[in-house]
Design a protein around this motif. Structure first.
Motif: not given
Length: 302
Positions: A63-67
């Motif tokens: 869901t939070f691929s950048s994190d």
């Protein structure tokens, strides 16, 4: 009892690594009495929170691929329980309503278990059983199962009795018939319940096609199937091309088991065996579906 020889004939390919598919009746244990004795113990199992923690981390990373990298750094301490779910609050609070519902669904307990470990010593064809208590459980594998997990120890009434000791001796006998020189075997038992509710599948093998990190395993001795479809046991051979070739399948009924070589057997026998069990779903979605099994990891010590 089905062995690797019968499987070889069926698939037209030689399998040398040991496989035994049968029933406790093949071990000269009365099936009805055995199941009647052990079924009540599965109501005492502890929730397997490790499976839930792994699903939660995977969902947040997607869901939070950048994190993803920051979340992964928290994976091991959260998985092992040295950090609480509070360390994930930053991302959980950002979930929209649909995502929150999916996160809650993934947080549903679908597996329970307890554990017990034993030493089996063999002298002049006599088998002696001693229980040992280990503080944590780790597997010699290449995924999250290498991390330390602490499961509830099985109650004495469950595993320190004539029926269970007899089963342990029979399993040690399966190993000794393959390796006649064996004198000491460590066996770890896992009483496990897989649960499925409505649209939530019960994962028997969340790690996918895998090995368990022991020399031999009884991947499942089924005790109970209640209101379920699925749970097909599958044995694979991993070839030199690193593909997994399905060589045997069976839906095990209560009292039935699969015993097989698991880790390192390719160097001894020539075939690298892996395994998988398909998920379960409730046949009647108004009621939970349940599958109870005892799994065993077996290692030759002497």
């Amino acid at each position: 009892m089905i062995t690797e020889k019968e499987i070889s004939k069926r698939i037209g390919k030689t399998i040398k690594s040991p496989i035994r598919v049968g029933s406790v009746a093949d071990l000269r244990i009365d099936v009805s009495s055995f199941l009647h004795f052990f079924r009540p113990f599965f109501s005492q199992l502890q929730d397997d929170v490790y499976l839930v923690r792994g699903k939660q981390i995977a969902f947040l990373k997607t869901t939070f691929s950048s994190d993803s990298e920051a979340i992964e750094k928290l994976h091991k301490p959260y998985f092992e329980g040295t950090k609480s779910i509070d360390v994930l609050a930053y991302w959980i609070q950002q979930l929209d309503e649909d995502q929150k519902q999916e996160f809650d669904r993934l947080s549903t307990i679908t597996r329970q278990r307890n554990i017990a470990t034993f030493l089996i010593e063999i002298w002049d064809d006599q088998y002696f059983v001693e229980r040992i208590v280990e503080q944590g459980f780790e597997q010699d594998v290449d995924d999250f199962r290498v991390w330390k997990r602490v499961f509830k120890q099985a109650d004495r009434d469950t595993v320190e009795n004539k029926s269970f000791f007899e089963l342990l001796k029979k399993m040690a006998g399966l190993v000794k018939r393959i390796h006649p020189e064996t004198r000491k075997i460590q066996i770890t038992s896992h009483f496990m319940r897989t649960i499925s509710k409505e649209k939530i599948k019960g994962e028997n093998s969340p790690e996918g096609v895998h090995e368990d990190g022991a020399q031999y395993i009884m991947s499942a001795l089924v005790i109970n199937r209640q209101n379920i479809v699925g749970a097909e046991s599958q044995i694979y051979e991993k070839t030199t091309t690193k593909d997994n070739e399905l060589i045997y399948t069976k839906v095990l009924e209560p009292g039935e088991f699969i015993f097989q070589a698991d880790t390192g057997e390719e160097f001894t026998f020539g075939n690298d065996l892996w395994h998988y069990v398909t998920p379960i779903e409730p046949e009647d979605i108004s009621k939970p579906g349940i599958r109870d099994i005892i799994g065993f990891d077996m290692d030759i010590l002497e």
